[in-house]
Scaffold this motif. Sequence first.
Motif, PDB file in Angstrom:
ATOM      1  N   TYR A 287       0.910  -1.125  -0.195  1.00 44.04           N
ATOM      2  CA  TYR A 287       0.407  -0.008   0.111  1.00 44.04           C
ATOM      3  C   TYR A 287       0.899   1.345  -0.032  1.00 44.04           C
ATOM      4  CZ  TYR A 287      -4.409  -2.054   0.739  1.00 44.04           C
ATOM      5  OH  TYR A 287      -5.500  -3.437   1.119  1.00 44.04           O
ATOM      6  N   GLU A 288       2.344   0.914   1.025  1.00 45.69           N
ATOM      7  CA  GLU A 288       2.723   2.194   0.701  1.00 45.69           C
ATOM      8  C   GLU A 288       3.402   2.716  -0.201  1.00 45.69           C
ATOM      9  OE1 GLU A 288       5.976   4.382   4.238  1.00 45.69           O
ATOM     10  OE2 GLU A 288       6.306   1.919   3.298  1.00 45.69           O
ATOM     11  N   LYS A 289       3.489   2.043  -1.469  1.00 49.30           N
ATOM     12  CA  LYS A 289       4.617   1.559  -2.270  1.00 49.30           C
ATOM     13  C   LYS A 289       3.882   2.424  -3.231  1.00 49.30           C
ATOM     14  CE  LYS A 289       7.083  -1.005  -5.640  1.00 49.30           C
ATOM     15  NZ  LYS A 289       7.702  -2.795  -6.305  1.00 49.30           N
ATOM     16  N   THR A 290       2.113   2.183  -3.353  1.00 47.01           N
ATOM     17  CA  THR A 290       1.365   2.560  -4.334  1.00 47.01           C
ATOM     18  C   THR A 290       0.625   3.382  -4.155  1.00 47.01           C
ATOM     19  OG1 THR A 290      -0.321   1.176  -3.517  1.00 47.01           O
ATOM     20  CG2 THR A 290       1.020   0.238  -5.488  1.00 47.01           C
ATOM     21  N   ARG A 291       0.754   4.096  -2.865  1.00 43.67           N
ATOM     22  CA  ARG A 291       0.357   5.590  -2.355  1.00 43.67           C
ATOM     23  C   ARG A 291      -0.692   5.567  -1.623  1.00 43.67           C
ATOM     24  NH1 ARG A 291       5.517   6.470  -1.848  1.00 43.67           N
ATOM     25  NH2 ARG A 291       6.502   6.829  -4.512  1.00 43.67           N
ATOM     26  N   GLN A 292      -0.939   4.070  -1.359  1.00 43.85           N
ATOM     27  CA  GLN A 292      -2.200   3.658  -0.833  1.00 43.85           C
ATOM     28  C   GLN A 292      -2.225   4.232   0.954  1.00 43.85           C
ATOM     29  OE1 GLN A 292      -5.238   1.331  -2.044  1.00 43.85           O
ATOM     30  NE2 GLN A 292      -3.046   1.075  -3.555  1.00 43.85           N
ATOM     31  N   ILE A 293      -1.382   5.066   1.494  1.00 47.54           N
ATOM     32  CA  ILE A 293      -0.746   6.016   2.454  1.00 47.54           C
ATOM     33  C   ILE A 293      -2.025   5.463   3.925  1.00 47.54           C
ATOM     34  CG2 ILE A 293      -0.061   6.807   4.480  1.00 47.54           C
ATOM     35  CD1 ILE A 293       2.028   6.121   1.745  1.00 47.54           C
ATOM     36  N   GLU A 294      -3.060   5.847   3.205  1.00 47.43           N
ATOM     37  CA  GLU A 294      -3.763   5.563   4.323  1.00 47.43           C
ATOM     38  C   GLU A 294      -4.556   4.062   5.307  1.00 47.43           C
ATOM     39  OE1 GLU A 294      -6.835   8.240   2.826  1.00 47.43           O
ATOM     40  OE2 GLU A 294      -7.333   8.858   4.520  1.00 47.43           O
ATOM     41  N   SER A 295      -4.594   3.269   3.896  1.00 49.83           N
ATOM     42  CA  SER A 295      -4.944   1.464   4.186  1.00 49.83           C
ATOM     43  C   SER A 295      -3.134   1.115   4.144  1.00 49.83           C
ATOM     44  CB  SER A 295      -5.341   1.202   2.172  1.00 49.83           C
ATOM     45  OG  SER A 295      -5.964   1.707   1.496  1.00 49.83           O
ATOM     46  N   ALA A 296      -2.566   1.571   4.583  1.00 47.34           N
ATOM     47  CA  ALA A 296      -1.049   1.074   5.011  1.00 47.34           C
ATOM     48  C   ALA A 296      -0.863   1.056   6.398  1.00 47.34           C
ATOM     49  CB  ALA A 296       0.796   1.855   4.296  1.00 47.34           C
ATOM     50  N   ILE A 297      -1.418   2.520   6.959  1.00 50.75           N
ATOM     51  CA  ILE A 297      -1.680   3.128   8.351  1.00 50.75           C
ATOM     52  C   ILE A 297      -2.713   1.943   9.084  1.00 50.75           C
ATOM     53  CG2 ILE A 297      -2.402   4.979   9.462  1.00 50.75           C
ATOM     54  CD1 ILE A 297      -1.376   7.087   8.073  1.00 50.75           C
TER      55      ILE A 297
END
Length: 455
Positions: A287-297
């Motif tokens: 998720y972090e790699k694909t800029r889905q930061i909120e999902s990563a959090i």
Amino acid sequence: MDSIQIILIAVLGTGIAFLIYAILKSILSPKKVEGIQKLVKQGKYQAAIKLAKTLIAKDPRDVFAHYWLGQAYINDGKPELALMELKFVNQNAIFEKGLSEKAFRKQIAELYEKFNQNEEALKEYLLLTKLEPTNAENFFHAGKLFEQKGKTDNALGFYQQTLQLNKRHVKAHAALGLVLYKTKQYGEAKKEIDTAIQLSPDTFSSYYYLGKILKENKDYAAAVEAFGKALRDPEYKQKSLLERGSCYASADNTEKAIVEFDRAVKASQNEASQETLYARYFLAACYEKTRQIESAIVQWNAINAKNHNFKDVPAKLSQYGDIEANDNMKEYLTCNSENFCAICKRIVTNGLQLSAKTVEQKKFGCIVSASEAKAENWMNTRQQLFLVVFYREPDLIEDSVLRRLHETIKSKNFLKGIICTSAGFTRSAVEFSENRPLELIDKQKLQNLLDKASL
């Protein structure tokens, strides 16, 4: 009746009373424990738990009450509470009067494994190899636990002992094959895996080990197929999904990796298990790699709730902690590549007060070549060029990155390089930048520039 006789009668009476109490206790206590056992067998687990707790309150060292309380907890779906009771039994029990040491140790070993207390589980299986020297299963479990500890030689020995006792032990053949492969005994490794599959093509765990070997050999497509077959074994389902995700990630297919890691999380039987924590960790990385930061959090928070010290999760949560409070940084980290380049150009223009000449999208972020903003007498002045590099990768910028940029700056006659990152810089990178035409913009400075850029 004189006083001496009265004292003797009193003492004798007290002794008789204690004797009667002891006899009654020895008669009644086993019956009460048998009552717990009966309730467990009848499926009345809550009643069994209540009775066991009553007995333990009267006699905290009643080993049999603790044991049957543990059995009630297991049947009531509370294995963690059961393990606490069985630990007490393990510390205090004399294995007699119907309490089988072999059966007890097998049960507590399984519970230790379930809750990742592998050192304790290994001790139990090693004791079982002494109690049951002809039982191949105990040697196999000991081998698995040694392998997890990284003690390959011990694992090899126990797997070989397993096969000496049972030449058709399919799982031991497969596990031995993987250990042999890791020790670069490729021919023997293939032989063991092939034997496992030939002996039982429907023992799907064998395909898990085959997949591990194929993955080690970077044959990711074949490994994914093998792990796909291993999914049919419930014990290996989550592990296989985790491995499939890892194969896709190694092949740089992030979208499919996300699907597999998400499936691995959903297949969890224990939210605190290492497999579940790693599935969430790798899912967050994708998720972090694909800029889905909120999902990563979301994934990092789920990990942190079960293990506060899991890898670099606390650092990740700290790094992205202010994303909700700062819309500009959130946009910088999560927007698509096209919008990101537009943001970088704005930072150069409004934040750094430079004039952007070229904007080039990169996998790691964006590169902008810029010059000084035009002054009134700009026609009479030779303009200096700047190389502005923007990173939004999660890793700290290493000195090796700055060395390459420094060479570019020198070869193309830039006045200075400005390196912006949402993560940070390693100490060696900071030291390298000193006394060189490199300006480092860390997260805090970048945030200030984003505010100036008026996104």
